[in-house]
Design a protein around this motif. Structure first.
Motif, PDB file in Angstrom:
ATOM      1  N   LEU A 214      13.041  19.055 -28.211  1.00 48.81           N
ATOM      2  CA  LEU A 214      13.960  19.200 -27.095  1.00 48.81           C
ATOM      3  C   LEU A 214      13.558  20.453 -26.337  1.00 48.81           C
ATOM      4  N   GLN A 215      12.944  20.262 -25.189  1.00 52.23           N
ATOM      5  CA  GLN A 215      12.585  21.374 -24.327  1.00 52.23           C
ATOM      6  C   GLN A 215      13.779  21.688 -23.438  1.00 52.23           C
ATOM      7  N   MET A 216      14.239  22.908 -23.522  1.00 53.22           N
ATOM      8  CA  MET A 216      15.432  23.313 -22.771  1.00 53.22           C
ATOM      9  C   MET A 216      15.040  24.424 -21.806  1.00 53.22           C
ATOM     10  N   ASN A 217      15.147  24.121 -20.526  1.00 48.80           N
ATOM     11  CA  ASN A 217      14.851  25.082 -19.476  1.00 48.80           C
ATOM     12  C   ASN A 217      16.121  25.414 -18.705  1.00 48.80           C
ATOM     13  N   GLY A 218      16.103  26.509 -18.012  1.00 51.86           N
ATOM     14  CA  GLY A 218      17.274  26.874 -17.221  1.00 51.86           C
ATOM     15  C   GLY A 218      18.535  26.990 -18.041  1.00 51.86           C
ATOM     16  N   LEU A 219      18.414  27.605 -19.206  1.00 54.31           N
ATOM     17  CA  LEU A 219      19.559  27.663 -20.117  1.00 54.31           C
ATOM     18  C   LEU A 219      20.714  28.443 -19.515  1.00 54.31           C
ATOM     19  N   LYS A 220      21.902  27.967 -19.830  1.00 51.33           N
ATOM     20  CA  LYS A 220      23.133  28.578 -19.352  1.00 51.33           C
ATOM     21  C   LYS A 220      23.953  29.079 -20.541  1.00 51.33           C
ATOM     22  N   VAL A 221      24.858  29.996 -20.273  1.00 51.01           N
ATOM     23  CA  VAL A 221      25.703  30.522 -21.346  1.00 51.01           C
ATOM     24  C   VAL A 221      26.436  29.394 -22.048  1.00 51.01           C
ATOM     25  N   GLU A 222      26.828  28.397 -21.283  1.00 56.50           N
ATOM     26  CA  GLU A 222      27.582  27.276 -21.870  1.00 56.50           C
ATOM     27  C   GLU A 222      26.736  26.360 -22.735  1.00 56.50           C
ATOM     28  N   ASP A 223      25.440  26.580 -22.789  1.00 59.50           N
ATOM     29  CA  ASP A 223      24.575  25.831 -23.711  1.00 59.50           C
ATOM     30  C   ASP A 223      24.603  26.429 -25.113  1.00 59.50           C
ATOM     31  N   THR A 224      25.249  27.554 -25.275  1.00 58.53           N
ATOM     32  CA  THR A 224      25.334  28.196 -26.590  1.00 58.53           C
ATOM     33  C   THR A 224      26.045  27.287 -27.575  1.00 58.53           C
ATOM     34  N   ALA A 225      25.384  27.000 -28.682  1.00 58.20           N
ATOM     35  CA  ALA A 225      25.923  26.089 -29.685  1.00 58.20           C
ATOM     36  C   ALA A 225      24.946  26.013 -30.847  1.00 58.20           C
ATOM     37  N   VAL A 226      25.388  25.352 -31.906  1.00 58.75           N
ATOM     38  CA  VAL A 226      24.465  24.952 -32.957  1.00 58.75           C
ATOM     39  C   VAL A 226      23.948  23.567 -32.593  1.00 58.75           C
ATOM     40  N   TYR A 227      22.644  23.426 -32.594  1.00 58.03           N
ATOM     41  CA  TYR A 227      22.012  22.169 -32.225  1.00 58.03           C
ATOM     42  C   TYR A 227      21.537  21.445 -33.482  1.00 58.03           C
ATOM     43  N   PHE A 228      21.872  20.165 -33.548  1.00 56.22           N
ATOM     44  CA  PHE A 228      21.519  19.319 -34.678  1.00 56.22           C
ATOM     45  C   PHE A 228      20.691  18.133 -34.192  1.00 56.22           C
ATOM     46  N   CYS A 229      19.817  17.661 -35.041  1.00 57.17           N
ATOM     47  CA  CYS A 229      19.148  16.402 -34.732  1.00 57.17           C
ATOM     48  C   CYS A 229      19.616  15.346 -35.718  1.00 57.17           C
ATOM     49  N   LYS A 230      19.630  14.121 -35.234  1.00 60.65           N
ATOM     50  CA  LYS A 230      20.025  12.989 -36.062  1.00 60.65           C
ATOM     51  C   LYS A 230      19.057  11.848 -35.846  1.00 60.65           C
ATOM     52  N   ALA A 231      18.657  11.223 -36.944  1.00 66.10           N
ATOM     53  CA  ALA A 231      17.770  10.059 -36.881  1.00 66.10           C
ATOM     54  C   ALA A 231      18.556   8.845 -37.317  1.00 66.10           C
ATOM     55  N   ALA A 232      18.480   7.797 -36.524  1.00 62.81           N
ATOM     56  CA  ALA A 232      19.230   6.578 -36.810  1.00 62.81           C
ATOM     57  C   ALA A 232      18.313   5.366 -36.702  1.00 62.81           C
ATOM     58  N   TRP A 233      18.496   4.447 -37.653  1.00 63.35           N
ATOM     59  CA  TRP A 233      17.698   3.216 -37.679  1.00 63.35           C
ATOM     60  C   TRP A 233      18.575   2.142 -38.302  1.00 63.35           C
ATOM     61  N   ALA A 234      18.503   0.943 -37.780  1.00 69.12           N
ATOM     62  CA  ALA A 234      19.389  -0.126 -38.216  1.00 69.12           C
ATOM     63  C   ALA A 234      19.237  -0.457 -39.698  1.00 69.12           C
ATOM     64  N   TYR A 235      18.082  -0.135 -40.268  1.00 68.21           N
ATOM     65  CA  TYR A 235      17.800  -0.534 -41.652  1.00 68.21           C
ATOM     66  C   TYR A 235      17.894   0.635 -42.625  1.00 68.21           C
ATOM     67  N   SER A 236      18.538   1.700 -42.185  1.00 66.37           N
ATOM     68  CA  SER A 236      18.593   2.887 -43.030  1.00 66.37           C
ATOM     69  C   SER A 236      19.876   3.650 -42.750  1.00 66.37           C
ATOM     70  N   ASP A 237      20.187   4.568 -43.640  1.00 67.56           N
ATOM     71  CA  ASP A 237      21.259   5.517 -43.346  1.00 67.56           C
ATOM     72  C   ASP A 237      20.835   6.439 -42.208  1.00 67.56           C
ATOM     73  N   ASP A 238      21.840   7.039 -41.581  1.00 70.37           N
ATOM     74  CA  ASP A 238      21.547   8.077 -40.598  1.00 70.37           C
ATOM     75  C   ASP A 238      21.221   9.376 -41.332  1.00 70.37           C
ATOM     76  N   TYR A 239      20.371  10.176 -40.739  1.00 71.16           N
ATOM     77  CA  TYR A 239      20.001  11.466 -41.328  1.00 71.16           C
ATOM     78  C   TYR A 239      20.240  12.570 -40.301  1.00 71.16           C
ATOM     79  N   TRP A 240      20.781  13.682 -40.792  1.00 67.59           N
ATOM     80  CA  TRP A 240      21.052  14.843 -39.943  1.00 67.59           C
ATOM     81  C   TRP A 240      20.197  16.023 -40.380  1.00 67.59           C
ATOM     82  N   GLY A 241      19.722  16.780 -39.424  1.00 68.69           N
ATOM     83  CA  GLY A 241      19.107  18.056 -39.727  1.00 68.69           C
ATOM     84  C   GLY A 241      20.177  19.102 -39.952  1.00 68.69           C
ATOM     85  N   GLN A 242      19.761  20.285 -40.365  1.00 65.33           N
ATOM     86  CA  GLN A 242      20.716  21.305 -40.783  1.00 65.33           C
ATOM     87  C   GLN A 242      21.278  22.131 -39.635  1.00 65.33           C
ATOM     88  N   GLY A 243      20.748  22.013 -38.454  1.00 61.39           N
ATOM     89  CA  GLY A 243      21.256  22.767 -37.318  1.00 61.39           C
ATOM     90  C   GLY A 243      20.471  24.027 -37.058  1.00 61.39           C
TER      91      GLY A 243
END
Length: 115
Positions: free
Chosen positions: A79-108
């Motif tokens: 995720l390339q993030m340009n022009g960041l704003k104060v309101e973009d402040t957060a913990v960012y997580f990734c999630k992988a989803a596939w119809a034949y598997s459980d969803d998986y989350w990264g740790q943030g």
């Protein structure tokens, strides 16, 4: 299966960061991957997503500033993030989803944008 999110940090408003979501134990290319964020006191929200065939979607505030991409050879989504704003402040997580598997989350990974 593990997702490792990285690349967060502290940046001034207007700056850029590139987040990475690296998978181990699976072939990430078959998954749709989304980047989510959660600010203090707010619900987790989807920021951007990319399908297995490369179609992308963005939350309105991310359009024109963020770019999601994937490198299937590296089992990594960025995720390339340009022009960041104060309101973009957060913990960012990734999630992988596939119809034949459980969803998986990264740790943030924390993104802090200072004014």
């Amino acid at each position: 299966v593990q997702l490792q999110a990285s690349g967060g940090g502290v940046v001034q408003a207007g700056g850029s960061l590139r987040l990475s979501c690296a998978a181990s134990g699976t072939i990430l290319s078959v998954y749709e991957v989304g980047w989510y964020r959660q600010a203090p006191g707010k619900q987790r929200e989807l920021v951007a997503s990319i399908t297995s065939d490369g179609r992308t979607k963005y939350e309105d505030s991310a359009k024109g500033r963020f770019t999601i991409s994937r490198d299937n050879a590296r089992d990594t989504v960025y995720l390339q993030m340009n022009g960041l704003k104060v309101e973009d402040t957060a913990v960012y997580f990734c999630k992988a989803a596939w119809a034949y598997s459980d969803d998986y989350w990264g740790q943030g990974t924390q993104v802090t944008v200072s004014s």
